[in-house]
Enzyme design. Sequence first.
Site, mmCIF file in Angstrom:
data_model
loop_
_atom_site.group_PDB
_atom_site.id
_atom_site.type_symbol
_atom_site.label_atom_id
_atom_site.label_comp_id
_atom_site.label_asym_id
_atom_site.label_seq_id
_atom_site.Cartn_x
_atom_site.Cartn_y
_atom_site.Cartn_z
ATOM 1 N NE ARG A 103 74.120 115.036 46.834
ATOM 2 C CZ ARG A 103 74.174 116.372 46.903
ATOM 3 N NH1 ARG A 103 75.321 116.972 47.122
ATOM 4 N NH2 ARG A 103 73.092 117.089 46.745
ATOM 5 N NE ARG A 158 65.151 117.991 62.616
ATOM 6 C CZ ARG A 158 66.266 118.452 63.186
ATOM 7 N NH1 ARG A 158 66.843 117.801 64.174
ATOM 8 N NH2 ARG A 158 66.811 119.567 62.762
ATOM 9 N N GLY A 172 67.095 106.866 44.145
ATOM 10 C CA GLY A 172 66.656 107.522 42.928
ATOM 11 C C GLY A 172 66.346 106.536 41.820
ATOM 12 C CB SER A 173 68.468 104.192 39.938
ATOM 13 O OG SER A 173 69.020 103.345 40.956
ATOM 14 C CB SER A 188 71.639 117.845 43.000
ATOM 15 O OG SER A 188 73.033 117.656 43.078
ATOM 16 C CD GLU A 236 71.731 113.116 45.522
ATOM 17 O OE1 GLU A 236 72.193 112.162 44.884
ATOM 18 O OE2 GLU A 236 72.227 114.267 45.469
ATOM 19 C CG ASP A 254 63.327 117.960 57.109
ATOM 20 O OD1 ASP A 254 63.699 117.038 57.875
ATOM 21 O OD2 ASP A 254 64.083 118.875 56.736
#
Length: 184
Positions: free
Chosen positions: A46, A57, A87-88, A148, A151, A159
Site C-alpha cells: 500500500r 501529482r 513503515g518498518s 493503515s 499509509e 500531498d
Amino acid sequence: MNTKGYTDEILAELKRTLELINDEDAEKVVECILRAKKIFVAGGGRSGFMAKAFVMRMMHVGLDAYVVGETVTPNLEPSDIFIVGSGSGETGSLAAMTKKAKSIGATVVAVTINPDSTIGKLADIQIEIPAQAKAEGTSGKSIQPMGSLFEQSLLLFYDAVILRFMDKKGLKSDVMYGRHTNLE
C-alpha cells in the site's frame, strides 16, 4: 461503533500523527525536490500505491518523476533524489534500492515509522511518521489494522509536499489539468 464513528476516529488519528512530523525536515524534502534533476519514489504494498499517487501529482506539476520498478523508469544519477516510503524501514527490496541510490550519490529521503531502521540510517533526510507498524497490531496508536495509519499519513504527507512545492513555484491547480491524461 458505526461507520461514521470509525471515520471520525481515523481522522483524529491522522491529525494527531501528522502534527508530529518535523516541519523543518519536510521543508528540506521540498528544497531537494526543487533542486533535483529527476525524482524517484519507491514503496512496497500500500505504501507503493501512495508512491504512485505522489509521482502522478509530481508529473502534474511538471516534475520529472518516476516510480521505481516501472518499465519506463530511467537511470538514477547523483543529481537526483530517491524518496522511499517504508513503515518498518526494513523491507529487503527497499533497503537494497536505498543502498544502491546512496552508492550512486543521489539524495536519499526515508519516510518511515522507524528512523533507526536500515533505510532510515541510510537516508540523508528522515521524515518520521509516528504511526503504528504492521506488526504492532494493538499498540494503542491506531484502531486501524496493520499499517493503515502510516499509509494514509504517507499519502497526506506527499500531498502536503506537492502543495508546498506549488506554493514555492507560484503554481495553481489549473496548470495541472494541462498535464492530466486526455486518453480516457
